[in-house]
Design a protein around this motif. Structure first.
Motif, PDB file in Angstrom:
ATOM      1  N   GLU A 174      -9.407   3.364   1.605  1.00 40.93           N
ATOM      2  CA  GLU A 174      -9.046   3.059   2.987  1.00 40.93           C
ATOM      3  C   GLU A 174      -9.477   1.648   3.382  1.00 40.93           C
ATOM      4  OE1 GLU A 174      -7.322   3.456   6.632  1.00 40.93           O
ATOM      5  OE2 GLU A 174      -7.233   4.994   5.078  1.00 40.93           O
ATOM      6  N   VAL A 232       0.883  -1.166   0.000  1.00 38.74           N
ATOM      7  CA  VAL A 232       0.000   0.000   0.000  1.00 38.74           C
ATOM      8  C   VAL A 232       0.920   1.214   0.000  1.00 38.74           C
ATOM      9  CG1 VAL A 232      -1.795   1.270   1.228  1.00 38.74           C
ATOM     10  CG2 VAL A 232      -1.789  -1.236   1.293  1.00 38.74           C
ATOM     11  N   SER A 233       0.924   1.975  -1.091  1.00 37.38           N
ATOM     12  CA  SER A 233       1.989   2.967  -1.230  1.00 37.38           C
ATOM     13  C   SER A 233       1.647   4.002  -2.287  1.00 37.38           C
ATOM     14  CB  SER A 233       3.298   2.261  -1.630  1.00 37.38           C
ATOM     15  OG  SER A 233       4.317   3.170  -1.929  1.00 37.38           O
ATOM     16  N   LEU A 247      -1.828  -1.461  -3.914  1.00 32.78           N
ATOM     17  CA  LEU A 247      -2.809  -0.376  -3.866  1.00 32.78           C
ATOM     18  C   LEU A 247      -2.064   0.944  -3.841  1.00 32.78           C
ATOM     19  CD1 LEU A 247      -5.617   0.965  -3.339  1.00 32.78           C
ATOM     20  CD2 LEU A 247      -5.232   0.529  -0.909  1.00 32.78           C
ATOM     21  N   GLY A 248      -2.376   1.847  -4.764  1.00 30.87           N
ATOM     22  CA  GLY A 248      -1.722   3.143  -4.730  1.00 30.87           C
ATOM     23  C   GLY A 248      -1.910   3.910  -6.026  1.00 30.87           C
ATOM     24  N   PHE A 306      -6.759   5.459  -4.065  1.00 32.59           N
ATOM     25  CA  PHE A 306      -6.675   5.095  -2.654  1.00 32.59           C
ATOM     26  C   PHE A 306      -8.043   4.701  -2.147  1.00 32.59           C
ATOM     27  CE2 PHE A 306      -6.508   5.670   1.946  1.00 32.59           C
ATOM     28  CZ  PHE A 306      -5.454   4.824   2.216  1.00 32.59           C
ATOM     29  N   TYR A 311      -3.700  -5.136   4.487  1.00 32.09           N
ATOM     30  CA  TYR A 311      -2.903  -5.380   5.698  1.00 32.09           C
ATOM     31  C   TYR A 311      -3.348  -6.677   6.378  1.00 32.09           C
ATOM     32  CZ  TYR A 311      -1.090  -0.573   5.525  1.00 32.09           C
ATOM     33  OH  TYR A 311      -0.461   0.591   5.165  1.00 32.09           O
ATOM     34  N   SER A 334       3.270   2.365   7.475  1.00 34.00           N
ATOM     35  CA  SER A 334       2.719   1.138   6.901  1.00 34.00           C
ATOM     36  C   SER A 334       3.310  -0.113   7.531  1.00 34.00           C
ATOM     37  CB  SER A 334       2.953   1.120   5.388  1.00 34.00           C
ATOM     38  OG  SER A 334       2.178   2.103   4.750  1.00 34.00           O
ATOM     39  N   TYR A 353       4.367  -7.952   3.963  1.00 38.51           N
ATOM     40  CA  TYR A 353       4.172  -6.577   3.522  1.00 38.51           C
ATOM     41  C   TYR A 353       5.511  -6.047   3.012  1.00 38.51           C
ATOM     42  CZ  TYR A 353       2.621  -1.793   3.221  1.00 38.51           C
ATOM     43  OH  TYR A 353       2.290  -0.555   2.744  1.00 38.51           O
ATOM     44  N   ALA A 385      -7.239  -0.874   1.747  1.00 39.46           N
ATOM     45  CA  ALA A 385      -5.922  -0.850   2.394  1.00 39.46           C
ATOM     46  C   ALA A 385      -5.923  -1.704   3.650  1.00 39.46           C
ATOM     47  CB  ALA A 385      -5.534   0.590   2.730  1.00 39.46           C
ATOM     48  N   ARG A 386      -6.962  -1.561   4.467  1.00 46.13           N
ATOM     49  CA  ARG A 386      -7.038  -2.358   5.699  1.00 46.13           C
ATOM     50  C   ARG A 386      -7.143  -3.845   5.384  1.00 46.13           C
ATOM     51  NH1 ARG A 386      -8.707   0.769  10.161  1.00 46.13           N
ATOM     52  NH2 ARG A 386      -8.285   2.950   9.709  1.00 46.13           N
TER      53      ARG A 386
END
Length: 475
Positions: free
Chosen positions: A357, A298-299, A327-328, A355, A364, A382, A370, A360-361
């Motif tokens: 949110e 995620v970046s 994701l980015g 993006f 993770y 991150s 990661y 992203a979660r």
């Protein structure tokens, strides 16, 4: 002790990046330690109407900026127990985005003046003004020069935090002279002048009482020519006033047991984490197989984050039995290359541009590994979030990544992740393969996860260091 945070963004009101996470979380940790913290932000058009409708109007002032005399309203709202003050000027801040306009110098010079002028609207003066990044870099300079003889301002002390030295707020000298109504004496090499232009970041570094940055390693790195962005000489000069305090994360906000975006709540259950992996694979069109290790990223898709290393290593990475999720958004060339790669590796590589949110979660939570191969990284959040979600980080050894991720040592059993030194695709590939070797060893992987679970990644220790710094300044 009263501390005023001045920043250009803060969670939960408005966010574009990690700065907002820090400015949102650190005041809550400080408040638990008895520090009276207020956060001051521009009243952007992006702040939700639900928030602004609940804000209480406190008063207004006029800001004199060169020949301009601009209105500034002051509104107050309490969020998560923290007091936020929103500085209102629709001309400068009621726009579609936070940044990226041709008048950035004027917008944030106004904000710097407005922070200090709006104190007249309030019933108290702060002991400390804690300024964050270049958008507030002029405040320490104004306080030491323009406001020094005004009643109530003389005893205010300042802390200036560098979140990323690369972004400096450099503008034409003549423009800042006009905005500040300043003569040539302020724009000398030992003050604001910066290679023929003028730097707001340099103003903060020169005039603040104390300087901090977001990790001990980054504090050392920015005093070198390699990472100093042409300010390393000034930073070495002020080394005695420079502190590296590693960031934390809001462990209530980032909690896989309570995260509403995560399909299956979990803490240390590898079986439940695997369910989240399968859900992520299904969501992104990957082959659903809980036994296949998933590597998440995620970046921002920019050179700093090392995505070029990932792209260079990708053909050999995909020879392994892995899946990669990215994701980015960022540089068009990187986005185009990744889009082509998705076509080459269907069902094994997924990229979401932009993006999200919630996604992203879920990355993770659903990833096993990661990947964060940054060329430089002041602190990084991150990798801390990944550790909180029991996802093993692979990082390059730079900045805060050095201070938070310890490479696994199979002989001593220590380490919460993996790391590599040179910024090369070869070293990235070697380290990913090393991590995959231990992923296939159930006992070793369980040890790495257990090591990651032991550490507190919250703000408690960092807040203690900031409080000590504030009290030293406030006498």
């Amino acid at each position: 002790m009263r501390v005023l945070f001045a920043a250009s963004e803060a969670v939960p009101l408005v966010k574009t990046g990690g700065l907002a996470d820090v400015v949102g979380a650190l005041p809550k940790a400080l408040a638990k330690r008895g520090v009276d913290v207020t956060v001051m932000l521009p009243k952007y058009g992006e702040i939700s109407k639900d928030v602004t409708d609940r804000a209480v109007y406190l008063g207004y002032t006029f800001v004199q900026m060169g020949w301009r005399r601009q209105y500034c309203g002051v509104l107050e709202i309490i969020e998560d127990g923290i007091r936020y003050l929103l500085l209102d000027n629709e001309y400068y801040f009621n726009r579609g985005y936070l940044y990226g306009y041709g008048d950035e110098a004027e917008r944030f010079t106004f904000f710097s003046f407005a922070v200090l002028d709006s104190l007249q609207v309030l019933s108290e003066m702060p002991d400390i003004i804690h300024c964050h990044d270049w958008q507030t870099g002029l405040i320490p300079m104004l306080l030491r020069t323009r406001y020094a003889n005004r009643p109530g301002y003389r005893d205010i002390r300042t802390v200036f935090t560098v979140h990323n030295l690369k972004y400096q707020g450099v503008f034409p000298r003549e423009l800042l002279q006009d905005l500040l109504s300043a003569g040539d004496d302020l724009f000398t090499e030992d003050k604001l002048e910066f290679y023929g232009a003028a730097s707001c970041m340099k103003a903060g570094l020169r005039y603040a009482d104390k300087l901090t940055t977001v990790s001990p390693t980054y504090a050392r790195e920015i005093q070198t020519e390699t990472y100093g962005e042409k300010l390393d000489g000034l930073l070495r000069e002020r080394a005695a006033d420079l502190y590296g305090i590693v960031n934390g994360i809001d462990t209530d906000e980032f909690d896989p047991m309570k995260d509403p975006h995560v399909p299956v709540p979990y803490r240390d259950s590898r079986a439940k984490k695997r369910q989240n992996k399968i859900a992520l694979q299904q969501e992104l069109g990957l082959q659903a197989d809980g036994s296949v290790p998933v590597i998440g990223i995620v970046s921002r898709l920019v050179d700093q984050k090392g995505l070029d290393l990932v792209i260079e290593a990708l053909p050999e990475l995909m020879e392994e039995n892995i899946q990669i999720v990215i994701l980015g958004a960022g540089e068009p060339a990187l986005e185009a290359t990744l889009q082509e790669a998705v076509q080459r590796y269907p069902g094994r590589l997924a990229v979401w541009f932009g993006f999200n949110e919630g996604l992203a979660r879920r990355i993770y939570a659903g990833s096993d590994i990661y990947l964060m191969p940054s060329k430089f990284e002041p602190c990084g959040l991150s990798q801390l979030i990944a550790l909180r979600y029991r996802t093993v980080p692979i990082v390059r050894e730079t900045g805060g990544l050095c201070d938070t991720v310890e490479s696994f040592n199979e002989y001593t059993g220590t380490g919460n992740g993996f790391s590599f030194g040179p910024a090369s695709a070869h070293d990235l590939l070697f380290t990913v393969r090393r991590a995959l070797f231990f992923y296939r060893d159930e006992n070793a992987w369980a040890k790495i996860l257990a090591n990651g679970a032991k550490r507190n990644y919250g703000w408690d220790n960092s807040a203690r260091e900031y409080e000590r710094l504030y009290r030293e300044l406030a006498g």
